[in-house]
Design a protein around this motif. Sequence first.
Motif, PDB file in Angstrom:
ATOM      1  N   ILE A 185     -91.005 -53.811   2.362  1.00  0.00           N
ATOM      2  CA  ILE A 185     -91.673 -52.812   3.185  1.00  0.00           C
ATOM      3  C   ILE A 185     -90.899 -51.491   3.124  1.00  0.00           C
ATOM      4  O   ILE A 185     -89.669 -51.480   3.222  1.00  0.00           O
ATOM      5  CB  ILE A 185     -91.761 -53.283   4.647  1.00  0.00           C
ATOM      6  CG1 ILE A 185     -92.515 -54.619   4.751  1.00  0.00           C
ATOM      7  CG2 ILE A 185     -92.388 -52.210   5.533  1.00  0.00           C
ATOM      8  CD1 ILE A 185     -93.987 -54.536   4.389  1.00  0.00           C
ATOM      9  N   VAL A 238     -90.210 -47.844   4.949  1.00  0.00           N
ATOM     10  CA  VAL A 238     -90.349 -47.130   6.220  1.00  0.00           C
ATOM     11  C   VAL A 238     -90.978 -45.768   5.934  1.00  0.00           C
ATOM     12  O   VAL A 238     -90.483 -45.005   5.101  1.00  0.00           O
ATOM     13  CB  VAL A 238     -88.980 -46.970   6.913  1.00  0.00           C
ATOM     14  CG1 VAL A 238     -89.150 -46.210   8.232  1.00  0.00           C
ATOM     15  CG2 VAL A 238     -88.349 -48.334   7.159  1.00  0.00           C
ATOM     16  N   LEU A 273     -93.822 -49.417   7.069  1.00  0.00           N
ATOM     17  CA  LEU A 273     -93.479 -49.576   8.476  1.00  0.00           C
ATOM     18  C   LEU A 273     -93.735 -48.241   9.152  1.00  0.00           C
ATOM     19  O   LEU A 273     -93.141 -47.224   8.788  1.00  0.00           O
ATOM     20  CB  LEU A 273     -92.010 -49.980   8.635  1.00  0.00           C
ATOM     21  CG  LEU A 273     -91.563 -50.326  10.063  1.00  0.00           C
ATOM     22  CD1 LEU A 273     -92.143 -51.662  10.492  1.00  0.00           C
ATOM     23  CD2 LEU A 273     -90.040 -50.348  10.167  1.00  0.00           C
ATOM     24  N   TRP A 274     -94.647 -48.249  10.131  1.00  0.00           N
ATOM     25  CA  TRP A 274     -95.043 -47.009  10.798  1.00  0.00           C
ATOM     26  C   TRP A 274     -94.090 -46.673  11.937  1.00  0.00           C
ATOM     27  O   TRP A 274     -93.739 -47.531  12.746  1.00  0.00           O
ATOM     28  CB  TRP A 274     -96.460 -47.143  11.362  1.00  0.00           C
ATOM     29  CG  TRP A 274     -97.522 -47.332  10.335  1.00  0.00           C
ATOM     30  CD1 TRP A 274     -98.208 -48.479  10.072  1.00  0.00           C
ATOM     31  CD2 TRP A 274     -98.034 -46.349   9.427  1.00  0.00           C
ATOM     32  NE1 TRP A 274     -99.111 -48.277   9.062  1.00  0.00           N
ATOM     33  CE2 TRP A 274     -99.023 -46.978   8.655  1.00  0.00           C
ATOM     34  CE3 TRP A 274     -97.742 -45.005   9.207  1.00  0.00           C
ATOM     35  CZ2 TRP A 274     -99.731 -46.305   7.664  1.00  0.00           C
ATOM     36  CZ3 TRP A 274     -98.448 -44.323   8.225  1.00  0.00           C
ATOM     37  CH2 TRP A 274     -99.431 -44.972   7.465  1.00  0.00           C
ATOM     38  N   ILE A 311     -90.176 -47.572  16.056  1.00  0.00           N
ATOM     39  CA  ILE A 311     -91.032 -48.431  15.243  1.00  0.00           C
ATOM     40  C   ILE A 311     -92.306 -48.777  16.011  1.00  0.00           C
ATOM     41  O   ILE A 311     -92.263 -49.052  17.213  1.00  0.00           O
ATOM     42  CB  ILE A 311     -90.267 -49.714  14.858  1.00  0.00           C
ATOM     43  CG1 ILE A 311     -89.076 -49.359  13.951  1.00  0.00           C
ATOM     44  CG2 ILE A 311     -91.184 -50.711  14.168  1.00  0.00           C
ATOM     45  CD1 ILE A 311     -88.059 -50.468  13.834  1.00  0.00           C
ATOM     46  N   GLU A 351     -95.842 -50.229  14.037  1.00  0.00           N
ATOM     47  CA  GLU A 351     -96.526 -51.343  13.384  1.00  0.00           C
ATOM     48  C   GLU A 351     -96.056 -51.442  11.936  1.00  0.00           C
ATOM     49  O   GLU A 351     -95.408 -50.530  11.421  1.00  0.00           O
ATOM     50  CB  GLU A 351     -98.050 -51.159  13.421  1.00  0.00           C
ATOM     51  CG  GLU A 351     -98.648 -51.138  14.815  1.00  0.00           C
ATOM     52  CD  GLU A 351    -100.173 -51.121  14.795  1.00  0.00           C
ATOM     53  OE1 GLU A 351    -100.769 -51.369  13.729  1.00  0.00           O
ATOM     54  OE2 GLU A 351    -100.770 -50.853  15.855  1.00  0.00           O
ATOM     55  N   VAL A 352     -96.418 -52.555  11.293  1.00  0.00           N
ATOM     56  CA  VAL A 352     -96.148 -52.705   9.863  1.00  0.00           C
ATOM     57  C   VAL A 352     -97.489 -52.910   9.165  1.00  0.00           C
ATOM     58  O   VAL A 352     -98.192 -53.884   9.423  1.00  0.00           O
ATOM     59  CB  VAL A 352     -95.172 -53.861   9.564  1.00  0.00           C
ATOM     60  CG1 VAL A 352     -95.677 -55.198  10.082  1.00  0.00           C
ATOM     61  CG2 VAL A 352     -94.873 -53.931   8.074  1.00  0.00           C
ATOM     62  N   VAL A 361     -95.391 -55.955  14.602  1.00  0.00           N
ATOM     63  CA  VAL A 361     -94.133 -56.299  13.946  1.00  0.00           C
ATOM     64  C   VAL A 361     -93.122 -56.837  14.957  1.00  0.00           C
ATOM     65  O   VAL A 361     -93.106 -56.428  16.124  1.00  0.00           O
ATOM     66  CB  VAL A 361     -93.565 -55.075  13.183  1.00  0.00           C
ATOM     67  CG1 VAL A 361     -93.143 -53.968  14.150  1.00  0.00           C
ATOM     68  CG2 VAL A 361     -92.436 -55.466  12.258  1.00  0.00           C
ATOM     69  N   GLY A 399     -94.332 -59.530  10.268  1.00  0.00           N
ATOM     70  CA  GLY A 399     -95.558 -58.997  10.826  1.00  0.00           C
ATOM     71  C   GLY A 399     -96.421 -60.123  11.355  1.00  0.00           C
ATOM     72  O   GLY A 399     -96.264 -61.286  10.951  1.00  0.00           O
ATOM     73  N   ILE A 425     -90.772 -60.355   6.442  1.00  0.00           N
ATOM     74  CA  ILE A 425     -90.277 -59.163   5.760  1.00  0.00           C
ATOM     75  C   ILE A 425     -88.899 -59.482   5.178  1.00  0.00           C
ATOM     76  O   ILE A 425     -87.968 -59.800   5.923  1.00  0.00           O
ATOM     77  CB  ILE A 425     -90.184 -57.967   6.721  1.00  0.00           C
ATOM     78  CG1 ILE A 425     -91.574 -57.627   7.279  1.00  0.00           C
ATOM     79  CG2 ILE A 425     -89.578 -56.753   6.021  1.00  0.00           C
ATOM     80  CD1 ILE A 425     -91.549 -56.616   8.405  1.00  0.00           C
ATOM     81  N   LEU A 431     -86.460 -54.076   3.996  1.00  0.00           N
ATOM     82  CA  LEU A 431     -86.916 -52.786   4.506  1.00  0.00           C
ATOM     83  C   LEU A 431     -86.149 -51.688   3.775  1.00  0.00           C
ATOM     84  O   LEU A 431     -84.938 -51.801   3.603  1.00  0.00           O
ATOM     85  CB  LEU A 431     -86.639 -52.660   6.004  1.00  0.00           C
ATOM     86  CG  LEU A 431     -87.607 -53.322   6.993  1.00  0.00           C
ATOM     87  CD1 LEU A 431     -87.049 -53.201   8.405  1.00  0.00           C
ATOM     88  CD2 LEU A 431     -88.980 -52.682   6.913  1.00  0.00           C
ATOM     89  N   TRP A 479     -85.297 -47.669   3.960  1.00  0.00           N
ATOM     90  CA  TRP A 479     -85.350 -46.485   4.828  1.00  0.00           C
ATOM     91  C   TRP A 479     -84.370 -45.439   4.310  1.00  0.00           C
ATOM     92  O   TRP A 479     -83.183 -45.728   4.137  1.00  0.00           O
ATOM     93  CB  TRP A 479     -84.984 -46.876   6.264  1.00  0.00           C
ATOM     94  CG  TRP A 479     -85.051 -45.759   7.266  1.00  0.00           C
ATOM     95  CD1 TRP A 479     -86.069 -44.866   7.421  1.00  0.00           C
ATOM     96  CD2 TRP A 479     -84.073 -45.433   8.256  1.00  0.00           C
ATOM     97  NE1 TRP A 479     -85.798 -44.004   8.459  1.00  0.00           N
ATOM     98  CE2 TRP A 479     -84.585 -44.324   8.986  1.00  0.00           C
ATOM     99  CE3 TRP A 479     -82.829 -45.966   8.603  1.00  0.00           C
ATOM    100  CZ2 TRP A 479     -83.871 -43.748  10.030  1.00  0.00           C
ATOM    101  CZ3 TRP A 479     -82.130 -45.383   9.645  1.00  0.00           C
ATOM    102  CH2 TRP A 479     -82.639 -44.290  10.350  1.00  0.00           C
TER     103      TRP A 479
END
Length: 364
Positions: A179, A181, A221-222, A231, A233-234, A239, A300, A310, A313, A315
Amino acid sequence: MEEQSIQMNLCSTRKEKPDSDQLEFGKIFTDHMFIMDYSDEKGWHDARITPYEPLRLDPSAMIFHYGQSVFEGLKAYLTSEGKVQLFRPEKNMQRLNRSNNRLCIPPIDEEFALQAIKQLVAVEKDWIPRAEGTSLYIRPFIISTEPYLGVAPSSHYQFIVILSPVGAYYKEGINPVKIAVENQYVRAVLGGTGEAKTGGNYASSLKAQEMVADQGFAQVLWLDGVEKKYIEEVGSMNVFFKINGEVVTPALNGSILEGVTRNSVIKLLKHWNVPIVERKISMEELAKANKDGTLEEAFGAGTAAVISPIGQLTWNDEDFVINHGKTGKIAKRLYDTLTGIQYGKESDPFDWIVEVEEVEQLVR
Protein backbone atom coordinates in the motif's frame (compact mmCIF):
# COMPACT_ATOMS: atom_id res chain seq x y z
CA MET A 1 -44.89 4.28 2.30
CA GLU A 2 -48.11 2.28 2.08
CA GLU A 3 -47.73 -1.47 2.33
CA GLN A 4 -47.25 -2.89 -1.13
CA SER A 5 -46.51 -6.19 -2.82
CA ILE A 6 -43.78 -7.06 -5.28
CA GLN A 7 -44.99 -7.80 -8.79
CA MET A 8 -43.26 -10.68 -10.56
CA ASN A 9 -42.38 -10.76 -14.28
CA LEU A 10 -39.96 -13.63 -14.71
CA CYS A 11 -37.92 -14.60 -17.76
CA SER A 12 -39.23 -17.32 -20.05
CA THR A 13 -35.65 -18.37 -20.85
CA ARG A 14 -32.59 -18.22 -18.59
CA LYS A 15 -28.99 -17.37 -19.35
CA GLU A 16 -26.28 -20.00 -19.16
CA LYS A 17 -24.48 -19.85 -15.82
CA PRO A 18 -20.70 -19.51 -15.74
CA ASP A 19 -18.26 -21.99 -14.24
CA SER A 20 -17.22 -21.04 -10.72
CA ASP A 21 -13.53 -20.94 -11.68
CA GLN A 22 -14.22 -18.36 -14.42
CA LEU A 23 -15.90 -15.75 -12.25
CA GLU A 24 -14.56 -12.21 -12.10
CA PHE A 25 -15.89 -9.58 -9.74
CA GLY A 26 -18.82 -7.66 -11.22
CA LYS A 27 -18.60 -8.99 -14.78
CA ILE A 28 -21.62 -11.31 -14.97
CA PHE A 29 -25.23 -10.59 -13.94
CA THR A 30 -28.22 -12.78 -13.19
CA ASP A 31 -31.51 -13.10 -15.09
CA HIS A 32 -33.57 -10.67 -13.01
CA MET A 33 -33.42 -7.37 -11.14
CA PHE A 34 -35.64 -5.48 -8.71
CA ILE A 35 -36.94 -1.99 -9.49
CA MET A 36 -39.09 0.46 -7.53
CA ASP A 37 -40.02 3.98 -8.61
CA TYR A 38 -40.39 7.20 -6.67
CA SER A 39 -42.23 10.43 -7.40
CA ASP A 40 -43.05 13.29 -5.08
CA GLU A 41 -46.75 12.66 -5.78
CA LYS A 42 -46.84 8.89 -5.13
CA GLY A 43 -43.80 8.23 -2.95
CA TRP A 44 -42.10 4.85 -3.49
CA HIS A 45 -44.31 2.64 -5.65
CA ASP A 46 -44.54 -0.04 -8.36
CA ALA A 47 -42.13 -2.55 -6.80
CA ARG A 48 -41.33 -5.31 -9.25
CA ILE A 49 -38.92 -8.08 -10.18
CA THR A 50 -38.28 -8.01 -13.92
CA PRO A 51 -35.81 -9.48 -16.42
CA TYR A 52 -32.35 -7.90 -16.24
CA GLU A 53 -32.14 -5.40 -19.08
CA PRO A 54 -30.80 -1.92 -19.94
CA LEU A 55 -32.49 1.08 -18.32
CA ARG A 56 -34.30 3.70 -20.40
CA LEU A 57 -33.41 7.18 -19.16
CA ASP A 58 -33.85 10.62 -20.65
CA PRO A 59 -30.50 12.24 -21.62
CA SER A 60 -31.38 15.07 -19.24
CA ALA A 61 -31.97 12.68 -16.30
CA MET A 62 -30.38 14.38 -13.32
CA ILE A 63 -28.16 11.41 -12.41
CA PHE A 64 -26.04 12.12 -15.51
CA HIS A 65 -25.43 15.74 -14.59
CA TYR A 66 -25.36 16.13 -10.82
CA GLY A 67 -24.49 12.65 -9.53
CA GLN A 68 -27.36 12.26 -7.10
CA SER A 69 -26.97 8.55 -6.36
CA VAL A 70 -26.21 6.13 -3.54
CA PHE A 71 -25.45 2.43 -3.43
CA GLU A 72 -24.72 -0.53 -1.18
CA GLY A 73 -22.86 -3.82 -1.44
CA LEU A 74 -23.53 -7.12 0.34
CA LYS A 75 -23.46 -10.82 -0.48
CA ALA A 76 -25.57 -13.96 -0.40
CA TYR A 77 -23.74 -17.12 0.71
CA LEU A 78 -24.64 -20.76 0.11
CA THR A 79 -23.96 -23.16 3.00
CA SER A 80 -22.96 -26.79 2.64
CA GLU A 81 -26.56 -27.68 3.59
CA GLY A 82 -27.91 -25.60 0.71
CA LYS A 83 -29.19 -22.71 2.84
CA VAL A 84 -28.91 -19.17 1.50
CA GLN A 85 -27.58 -16.64 4.02
CA LEU A 86 -27.17 -12.87 4.16
CA PHE A 87 -24.72 -11.22 6.56
CA ARG A 88 -26.14 -8.32 8.60
CA PRO A 89 -28.22 -6.96 5.67
CA GLU A 90 -30.19 -4.64 7.96
CA LYS A 91 -26.97 -2.67 8.54
CA ASN A 92 -26.69 -2.06 4.80
CA MET A 93 -30.27 -0.81 4.63
CA GLN A 94 -29.67 1.52 7.57
CA ARG A 95 -26.54 2.89 5.91
CA LEU A 96 -28.38 3.31 2.61
CA ASN A 97 -30.85 5.60 4.34
CA ARG A 98 -28.03 7.57 5.97
CA SER A 99 -26.56 8.05 2.49
CA ASN A 100 -30.01 9.00 1.19
CA ASN A 101 -30.27 11.69 3.83
CA ARG A 102 -26.90 13.20 2.86
CA LEU A 103 -27.77 13.21 -0.87
CA CYS A 104 -31.33 14.57 -0.40
CA ILE A 105 -32.86 11.30 -1.63
CA PRO A 106 -36.17 10.20 -0.06
CA PRO A 107 -35.73 7.42 2.53
CA ILE A 108 -36.72 3.88 1.70
CA ASP A 109 -38.66 1.51 3.91
CA GLU A 110 -35.73 -0.56 5.20
CA GLU A 111 -37.80 -3.62 6.07
CA PHE A 112 -39.50 -3.66 2.66
CA ALA A 113 -36.19 -3.12 0.84
CA LEU A 114 -34.67 -6.09 2.67
CA GLN A 115 -37.73 -8.18 1.83
CA ALA A 116 -37.28 -7.24 -1.84
CA ILE A 117 -33.61 -8.27 -1.74
CA LYS A 118 -34.48 -11.59 -0.12
CA GLN A 119 -37.17 -12.24 -2.72
CA LEU A 120 -34.84 -11.43 -5.62
CA VAL A 121 -32.10 -13.65 -4.18
CA ALA A 122 -34.63 -16.45 -3.71
CA VAL A 123 -35.69 -16.16 -7.35
CA GLU A 124 -32.02 -16.28 -8.41
CA LYS A 125 -30.87 -18.97 -5.95
CA ASP A 126 -29.47 -21.14 -8.77
CA TRP A 127 -27.05 -18.31 -9.61
CA ILE A 128 -25.27 -18.60 -6.27
CA PRO A 129 -21.97 -20.36 -7.07
CA ARG A 130 -21.08 -23.41 -4.99
CA ALA A 131 -17.28 -23.39 -5.12
CA GLU A 132 -15.25 -22.51 -2.04
CA GLY A 133 -15.07 -18.77 -1.39
CA THR A 134 -17.64 -17.78 -4.03
CA SER A 135 -20.87 -15.87 -3.42
CA LEU A 136 -23.64 -13.82 -5.02
CA TYR A 137 -22.84 -10.11 -4.82
CA ILE A 138 -25.86 -7.86 -4.21
CA ARG A 139 -25.80 -4.27 -5.45
CA PRO A 140 -28.75 -2.07 -4.35
CA PHE A 141 -28.61 1.49 -5.66
CA ILE A 142 -30.77 4.60 -6.09
CA ILE A 143 -30.48 7.11 -8.92
CA SER A 144 -32.19 10.43 -9.70
CA THR A 145 -34.23 10.12 -12.90
CA GLU A 146 -36.09 13.42 -13.34
CA PRO A 147 -35.41 15.01 -16.77
CA TYR A 148 -34.28 18.43 -15.57
CA LEU A 149 -31.07 20.48 -15.79
CA GLY A 150 -31.71 22.66 -12.75
CA VAL A 151 -29.47 22.13 -9.73
CA ALA A 152 -31.92 20.84 -7.11
CA PRO A 153 -32.96 17.53 -5.59
CA SER A 154 -34.74 15.35 -8.12
CA SER A 155 -38.47 14.68 -7.82
CA HIS A 156 -38.15 11.19 -9.37
CA TYR A 157 -35.89 8.25 -8.47
CA GLN A 158 -35.45 4.54 -9.06
CA PHE A 159 -34.33 2.02 -6.45
CA ILE A 160 -32.74 -0.91 -8.24
CA VAL A 161 -31.10 -4.16 -7.08
CA ILE A 162 -28.88 -6.25 -9.35
CA LEU A 163 -27.00 -9.47 -8.59
CA SER A 164 -23.64 -10.79 -9.75
CA PRO A 165 -22.03 -14.19 -9.03
CA VAL A 166 -18.47 -13.54 -7.89
CA GLY A 167 -15.42 -15.69 -7.35
CA ALA A 168 -13.13 -15.87 -4.37
CA TYR A 169 -11.45 -12.50 -3.86
CA TYR A 170 -8.11 -14.19 -3.19
CA LYS A 171 -7.09 -16.65 -5.88
CA GLU A 172 -4.33 -18.21 -3.74
CA GLY A 173 -5.45 -17.58 -0.18
CA ILE A 174 -5.34 -14.50 2.01
CA ASN A 175 -2.15 -12.66 1.09
CA PRO A 176 -0.68 -9.33 2.28
CA VAL A 177 -0.61 -6.43 -0.17
CA LYS A 178 1.60 -3.37 -0.72
CA ILE A 179 0.00 0.00 0.00
CA ALA A 180 1.22 3.52 -0.86
CA VAL A 181 0.38 6.39 1.50
CA GLU A 182 -1.31 9.11 -0.56
CA ASN A 183 0.02 12.60 0.11
CA GLN A 184 -1.38 14.56 -2.86
CA TYR A 185 -5.02 13.58 -3.34
CA VAL A 186 -7.70 13.11 -0.69
CA ARG A 187 -10.73 10.85 -0.64
CA ALA A 188 -13.10 13.07 1.34
CA VAL A 189 -13.25 15.88 3.88
CA LEU A 190 -15.34 16.63 6.94
CA GLY A 191 -18.58 18.20 5.76
CA GLY A 192 -18.36 16.46 2.38
CA THR A 193 -19.86 13.12 1.38
CA GLY A 194 -17.22 10.78 2.80
CA GLU A 195 -19.57 9.15 5.30
CA ALA A 196 -22.14 8.46 2.53
CA LYS A 197 -21.79 5.62 0.03
CA THR A 198 -22.09 7.62 -3.17
CA GLY A 199 -20.41 7.23 -6.54
CA GLY A 200 -18.57 10.54 -6.51
CA ASN A 201 -16.37 9.39 -3.64
CA TYR A 202 -15.14 6.48 -5.74
CA ALA A 203 -14.70 8.52 -8.93
CA SER A 204 -12.44 10.96 -7.08
CA SER A 205 -10.30 8.10 -5.76
CA LEU A 206 -9.41 6.63 -9.14
CA LYS A 207 -6.56 8.99 -10.03
CA ALA A 208 -4.48 8.18 -6.97
CA GLN A 209 -5.12 4.45 -7.38
CA GLU A 210 -4.12 4.57 -11.05
CA MET A 211 -0.87 6.34 -10.23
CA VAL A 212 0.28 3.89 -7.56
CA ALA A 213 -0.79 0.84 -9.54
CA ASP A 214 1.95 1.65 -12.05
CA GLN A 215 4.44 1.36 -9.18
CA GLY A 216 3.24 -2.07 -8.06
CA PHE A 217 0.96 -1.04 -5.21
CA ALA A 218 -2.45 -2.63 -4.67
CA GLN A 219 -4.06 0.50 -3.24
CA VAL A 220 -3.53 3.77 -1.39
CA LEU A 221 -3.80 4.71 2.26
CA TRP A 222 -5.93 7.84 2.51
CA LEU A 223 -5.03 10.65 4.90
CA ASP A 224 -7.40 13.33 6.19
CA GLY A 225 -8.28 16.12 3.78
CA VAL A 226 -7.33 19.03 6.04
CA GLU A 227 -3.93 18.36 7.61
CA LYS A 228 -3.02 15.30 5.48
CA LYS A 229 -1.72 13.82 8.69
CA TYR A 230 -4.29 11.43 10.11
CA ILE A 231 -5.13 8.04 8.61
CA GLU A 232 -8.68 7.51 7.33
CA GLU A 233 -9.19 4.53 4.97
CA VAL A 234 -7.24 2.12 2.79
CA GLY A 235 -8.55 1.99 -0.77
CA SER A 236 -12.30 1.53 -0.34
CA MET A 237 -11.92 -0.31 2.98
CA ASN A 238 -11.69 0.64 6.63
CA VAL A 239 -8.24 0.09 8.13
CA PHE A 240 -6.89 -1.40 11.38
CA PHE A 241 -3.44 -1.47 12.98
CA LYS A 242 -2.14 -3.62 15.84
CA ILE A 243 0.34 -1.58 17.84
CA ASN A 244 1.99 -3.00 20.94
CA GLY A 245 -0.82 -5.49 21.53
CA GLU A 246 -3.69 -3.03 20.94
CA VAL A 247 -5.77 -2.81 17.77
CA VAL A 248 -6.40 0.76 16.61
CA THR A 249 -8.80 1.96 13.91
CA PRO A 250 -9.56 5.56 12.86
CA ALA A 251 -12.58 6.94 14.70
CA LEU A 252 -15.60 7.85 12.58
CA ASN A 253 -15.30 11.56 11.96
CA GLY A 254 -17.77 12.53 9.24
CA SER A 255 -15.47 11.75 6.32
CA ILE A 256 -14.98 8.01 6.94
CA LEU A 257 -17.56 5.49 5.71
CA GLU A 258 -18.86 3.28 8.50
CA GLY A 259 -18.33 -0.23 7.16
CA VAL A 260 -20.45 -3.22 8.14
CA THR A 261 -17.28 -5.35 8.23
CA ARG A 262 -15.57 -2.65 10.35
CA ASN A 263 -18.38 -2.83 12.88
CA SER A 264 -18.23 -6.64 12.86
CA VAL A 265 -14.44 -6.65 13.40
CA ILE A 266 -14.78 -4.34 16.41
CA LYS A 267 -17.51 -6.51 17.93
CA LEU A 268 -15.47 -9.70 17.41
CA LEU A 269 -12.31 -8.22 18.94
CA LYS A 270 -14.26 -7.07 22.01
CA HIS A 271 -15.84 -10.54 22.21
CA TRP A 272 -12.33 -12.05 22.21
CA ASN A 273 -11.11 -9.54 24.82
CA VAL A 274 -8.58 -8.14 22.35
CA PRO A 275 -7.88 -4.47 23.17
CA ILE A 276 -9.52 -2.33 20.46
CA VAL A 277 -9.76 1.45 20.34
CA GLU A 278 -11.30 3.91 17.86
CA ARG A 279 -9.28 7.14 17.73
CA LYS A 280 -7.19 9.42 15.57
CA ILE A 281 -3.94 7.87 14.39
CA SER A 282 -1.29 9.81 12.49
CA MET A 283 1.33 8.65 10.04
CA GLU A 284 3.97 9.99 12.43
CA GLU A 285 2.68 7.67 15.15
CA LEU A 286 2.67 4.75 12.73
CA ALA A 287 6.21 5.54 11.59
CA LYS A 288 7.38 5.63 15.19
CA ALA A 289 5.68 2.30 15.94
CA ASN A 290 7.35 0.78 12.89
CA LYS A 291 10.74 2.11 13.98
CA ASP A 292 10.52 0.82 17.55
CA GLY A 293 9.10 -2.56 16.48
CA THR A 294 5.62 -2.23 17.98
CA LEU A 295 3.71 -2.09 14.67
CA GLU A 296 2.64 -5.73 14.64
CA GLU A 297 -0.16 -5.95 12.05
CA ALA A 298 -2.17 -3.88 9.57
CA PHE A 299 -5.21 -4.87 7.54
CA GLY A 300 -8.21 -3.51 5.66
CA ALA A 301 -11.79 -4.64 6.27
CA GLY A 302 -14.63 -4.56 3.74
CA THR A 303 -17.35 -6.60 2.05
CA ALA A 304 -15.44 -7.69 -1.05
CA ALA A 305 -12.25 -9.01 0.55
CA VAL A 306 -13.53 -9.32 4.16
CA ILE A 307 -9.99 -8.92 5.58
CA SER A 308 -7.03 -7.76 3.48
CA PRO A 309 -3.65 -7.93 5.29
CA ILE A 310 -1.16 -5.14 4.60
CA GLY A 311 2.40 -6.43 4.26
CA GLN A 312 4.05 -3.13 3.35
CA LEU A 313 3.29 0.59 3.63
CA THR A 314 5.35 3.11 1.68
CA TRP A 315 5.40 6.70 2.95
CA ASN A 316 7.72 9.42 1.67
CA ASP A 317 9.86 6.80 -0.09
CA GLU A 318 10.28 4.80 3.12
CA ASP A 319 9.02 1.20 3.22
CA PHE A 320 7.37 -0.12 6.38
CA VAL A 321 7.47 -3.91 6.17
CA ILE A 322 4.83 -5.19 8.59
CA ASN A 323 5.05 -8.60 10.29
CA HIS A 324 7.81 -9.62 7.86
CA GLY A 325 5.32 -9.21 5.01
CA LYS A 326 3.17 -12.06 6.30
CA THR A 327 -0.48 -12.29 7.37
CA GLY A 328 -0.85 -11.59 11.08
CA LYS A 329 -2.62 -13.82 13.60
CA ILE A 330 -5.42 -11.33 14.30
CA ALA A 331 -6.13 -10.73 10.59
CA LYS A 332 -6.21 -14.48 9.90
CA ARG A 333 -8.47 -15.21 12.85
CA LEU A 334 -10.87 -12.44 11.84
CA TYR A 335 -10.96 -13.65 8.23
CA ASP A 336 -11.58 -17.27 9.23
CA THR A 337 -14.26 -16.35 11.75
CA LEU A 338 -16.16 -13.89 9.57
CA THR A 339 -16.16 -16.16 6.52
CA GLY A 340 -16.99 -19.12 8.76
CA ILE A 341 -20.10 -17.33 10.02
CA GLN A 342 -21.06 -16.14 6.54
CA TYR A 343 -20.89 -19.65 5.05
CA GLY A 344 -22.49 -21.36 8.06
CA LYS A 345 -19.34 -23.19 9.15
CA GLU A 346 -19.05 -21.43 12.51
CA SER A 347 -21.55 -20.49 15.19
CA ASP A 348 -23.14 -17.05 15.03
CA PRO A 349 -23.10 -15.65 18.59
CA PHE A 350 -24.36 -12.22 17.48
CA ASP A 351 -27.35 -13.34 15.34
CA TRP A 352 -25.79 -11.67 12.31
CA ILE A 353 -27.10 -14.18 9.77
CA VAL A 354 -30.43 -13.70 7.98
CA GLU A 355 -31.68 -16.72 6.06
CA VAL A 356 -33.44 -16.41 2.71
CA GLU A 357 -36.58 -18.54 2.53
CA GLU A 358 -37.72 -20.46 -0.51
CA VAL A 359 -39.29 -18.26 -3.17
CA GLU A 360 -42.72 -19.88 -2.81
CA GLN A 361 -42.97 -18.44 0.69
CA LEU A 362 -42.06 -14.96 -0.50
CA VAL A 363 -44.26 -14.39 -3.54
CA ARG A 364 -47.34 -12.32 -2.65
